[in-house]
Design a protein around this motif. Structure first.
Motif, PDB file in Angstrom:
ATOM      1  N   LEU A  44       0.817  -1.208   0.000  1.00  0.00           N
ATOM      2  CA  LEU A  44       0.000   0.000   0.000  1.00  0.00           C
ATOM      3  C   LEU A  44       0.856   1.265   0.000  1.00  0.00           C
ATOM      4  O   LEU A  44       0.635   2.169  -0.816  1.00  0.00           O
ATOM      5  CB  LEU A  44      -0.930   0.010   1.214  1.00  0.00           C
ATOM      6  N   VAL A  45       1.819   1.344   0.901  1.00  0.00           N
ATOM      7  CA  VAL A  45       2.529   2.609   1.085  1.00  0.00           C
ATOM      8  C   VAL A  45       3.566   2.860   0.003  1.00  0.00           C
ATOM      9  O   VAL A  45       4.095   3.983  -0.081  1.00  0.00           O
ATOM     10  CB  VAL A  45       3.177   2.684   2.488  1.00  0.00           C
ATOM     11  N   THR A  46       3.870   1.873  -0.819  1.00  0.00           N
ATOM     12  CA  THR A  46       4.779   2.102  -1.938  1.00  0.00           C
ATOM     13  C   THR A  46       4.035   2.482  -3.211  1.00  0.00           C
ATOM     14  O   THR A  46       4.661   2.698  -4.251  1.00  0.00           O
ATOM     15  CB  THR A  46       5.652   0.854  -2.194  1.00  0.00           C
ATOM     16  N   ARG A  47       2.719   2.588  -3.131  1.00  0.00           N
ATOM     17  CA  ARG A  47       1.925   3.091  -4.266  1.00  0.00           C
ATOM     18  C   ARG A  47       1.906   4.619  -4.244  1.00  0.00           C
ATOM     19  O   ARG A  47       2.392   5.257  -3.313  1.00  0.00           O
ATOM     20  CB  ARG A  47       0.480   2.582  -4.160  1.00  0.00           C
ATOM     21  N   THR A  48       1.280   5.196  -5.274  1.00  0.00           N
ATOM     22  CA  THR A  48       0.981   6.621  -5.220  1.00  0.00           C
ATOM     23  C   THR A  48      -0.079   6.852  -4.145  1.00  0.00           C
ATOM     24  O   THR A  48      -0.809   5.927  -3.759  1.00  0.00           O
ATOM     25  CB  THR A  48       0.460   7.129  -6.561  1.00  0.00           C
ATOM     26  N   LEU A  49      -0.173   8.074  -3.664  1.00  0.00           N
ATOM     27  CA  LEU A  49      -1.119   8.370  -2.589  1.00  0.00           C
ATOM     28  C   LEU A  49      -2.551   8.065  -3.011  1.00  0.00           C
ATOM     29  O   LEU A  49      -3.314   7.436  -2.265  1.00  0.00           O
ATOM     30  CB  LEU A  49      -0.987   9.841  -2.179  1.00  0.00           C
ATOM     31  N   GLY A  50      -2.929   8.479  -4.195  1.00  0.00           N
ATOM     32  CA  GLY A  50      -4.292   8.229  -4.658  1.00  0.00           C
ATOM     33  C   GLY A  50      -4.589   6.752  -4.802  1.00  0.00           C
ATOM     34  O   GLY A  50      -5.674   6.284  -4.430  1.00  0.00           O
ATOM     35  N   SER A  51      -3.629   6.004  -5.334  1.00  0.00           N
ATOM     36  CA  SER A  51      -3.820   4.561  -5.499  1.00  0.00           C
ATOM     37  C   SER A  51      -3.961   3.877  -4.149  1.00  0.00           C
ATOM     38  O   SER A  51      -4.780   2.975  -3.975  1.00  0.00           O
ATOM     39  CB  SER A  51      -2.645   3.969  -6.278  1.00  0.00           C
ATOM     40  N   MET A  52      -3.168   4.304  -3.168  1.00  0.00           N
ATOM     41  CA  MET A  52      -3.262   3.711  -1.840  1.00  0.00           C
ATOM     42  C   MET A  52      -4.629   3.973  -1.222  1.00  0.00           C
ATOM     43  O   MET A  52      -5.270   3.059  -0.677  1.00  0.00           O
ATOM     44  CB  MET A  52      -2.168   4.282  -0.934  1.00  0.00           C
ATOM     45  N   LEU A  53      -5.081   5.208  -1.274  1.00  0.00           N
ATOM     46  CA  LEU A  53      -6.364   5.550  -0.659  1.00  0.00           C
ATOM     47  C   LEU A  53      -7.523   4.815  -1.315  1.00  0.00           C
ATOM     48  O   LEU A  53      -8.473   4.401  -0.643  1.00  0.00           O
ATOM     49  CB  LEU A  53      -6.581   7.063  -0.728  1.00  0.00           C
TER      50      LEU A  53
END
Length: 465
Positions: A44-53
């Motif tokens: 999760l945290v290695t994704r982009t912020l939008g992708s994670m959320l």
């Protein structure tokens, strides 16, 4: 002057205990590899912020606050074991000070130092201070909310309580009784208290749709794989000495005896804190018995806040209190050391699995992995990816690996057509590895590869170099 020296002595003692607790948490962050739950956090945290959320409602059973903090943290400190876990270690270290401040407000400097010592050396609190999940943040925020409440800082309480709810849904079992106390004692006479209570209720209402959506995913179904009675019985043992450690029975009996001796020292003046602890533990147990079963030790970890403070306050009642606290700290240190020194008691070691597999020497290979739910963690350490179920597979090498803590009596399955053992099977206390090779690429049905399982349940199949 004497009073000043006593004040300085308590501050220096608290600093020493806090440094010791922080050292235990930070010094061994890389000893264990990531396991499944931490691998999900890593993804999760290695994704982009939008992708994670956008992924959290479909991936997790908790609100997003911890992941937002971890997302920012890894961009400074990295996403390795030490980098990602150091955020939890920071929260866990802060909890030592917060619990000391709570105990000091209730019973003075001696209680503060007792609370700091218990928090610094408690194996369960250390464990979750070294895990890339939300639990250390949950405990820290619940401690902060209680401290603000005791100080009459209603706005500080509202912020801490709201953040706790945005970290883990089980924070509600701390926040609701705090909210009830605030409403009963102060909201009618204080606009700040009333507004603070309303703010927390509004935050809880805003989180409700997310909670409903996440509950519909049944991601907590694994909890029901063990009997409720066993999970209830495990909670006090795990609160005292953690999950697993050498000589667990002896340590549990000794720690329980010391805890009971402290409990017998409590007085009626601690009834509010006792009621809070009873609510935090009793309501989830009652709900589980009624069918809303999310009961597992880590979900109840916020109960450590009132329990540690109660033990610290009890230690100031009469003689012998420091000895009881010291005994619990020694037991905690022994339990923690036992885990750190023996891989049998640690998290699943997917880093060791990747090392055992090594590099592919015959081109793209197929890896059959058990337990299958550990694949996300293995993918962090090895260049592998999950292969589609049912797809025919062409390869010259098939590696079958089983990670375990208690090695079963496994047999070597017959090789798939066209394959033979490359070397004798490898078995260590942590894993079994069987490697099959073919002289030329062979195409196999997916079911033929899955049949090369060492133990039940069935494996996952990965490919890569």
């Amino acid at each position: 002057m004497a009073e000043r020296r006593r004040a300085d002595a308590w501050i220096w003692a608290l600093a020493a205990l806090s440094v010791a607790g922080a050292a235990l948490r930070f010094a061994t962050l890389r000893v264990q590899s990531f396991w499944l739950d931490e691998a999900v956090t890593h993804q999760l945290v290695t994704r982009t912020l939008g992708s994670m959320l956008s992924a959290i409602p479909h991936s997790e059973s908790t609100p997003p606050l911890y992941y937002l903090a971890a997302w920012a943290w890894v961009r400074v400190f990295g996403a390795g074991e030490a980098g990602l876990r150091s955020l939890s270690a920071l929260f866990g270290s802060a909890t030592i000070v917060l619990l000391a401040l709570i105990a000091r407000r209730l019973a003075g400097n001696r209680a503060a130092l007792a609370a700091a010592a218990l928090a610094a050396f408690n194996p369960l609190l250390i464990w979750y201070s070294q895990e890339a999940r939300a639990y250390a943040l949950l405990v820290a925020l619940c401690a902060l909310s209680l401290w603000c409440l005791l100080r009459g800082d209603w706005r500080g309480w509202a912020i801490a309580a709201a953040l706790a709810l945005a970290t883990h849904y089980f924070a509600v079992f701390i926040v609701v009784p705090e909210l009830g106390w605030l409403g009963w004692r102060h909201a009618r006479d204080s606009k700040a208290a009333a507004w603070s209570a309303g703010f927390v209720v509004a935050v809880a209402a805003a989180l409700l749709p997310l909670a409903i959506a996440q509950a519909g995913g049944n991601r907590a179904g694994f909890i029901h794989s063990t009997a409720l009675a066993g999970r209830i019985a495990a909670v006090p043992k795990q609160f005292l000495i953690g999950y697993a450690t050498p000589h667990a029975v002896v340590l549990t009996v000794l720690a329980a005896a010391l805890a009971v001796a402290l409990a017998l020292r409590l007085r009626r003046s601690e009834r509010d804190l006792l009621a809070l602890a009873a609510f935090v533990l009793g309501v989830p147990v009652t709900l589980a018995l009624l069918g809303a079963d999310y009961l597992i030790t880590r979900n109840l970890i916020a109960a450590m806040v009132p329990l540690v403070v109660l033990a610290a306050v009890a230690a100031t009642r009469g003689r012998g209190g420091p000895a009881l606290i010291g005994g619990l700290c020694v037991i905690g240190a022994v339990a923690f050391s036992g885990v750190e020194a023996n891989a049998f008691y640690q998290r699943d070691d997917w880093r060791a699995v990747a090392t055992a597999l090594g590099a592919a020497t015959r081109g793209p290979r197929v890896v059959v992995v058990e337990p299958s739910d550990g694949v996300p963690a293995l993918e962090i350490y090895a260049p592998l990816h999950r292969l589609p179920v049912g797809q025919p597979l062409t390869t010259r090498e098939i590696d079958v690996i089983d990670l375990h803590h208690d090695p079963p009596a496994v047999g070597t399955p017959a090789a798939a057509p066209g394959f033979a053992l490359c070397a004798p099977p490898t078995q260590t206390p942590e894993l079994d590895l069987v490697r099959y090779c073919a002289s030329t690429p062979v195409t196999l049905a997916y079911a033929q590869v899955v049949a090369l399982t060492l133990v039940e349940p069935g494996p996952s199949v990965l490919g890569g170099g």
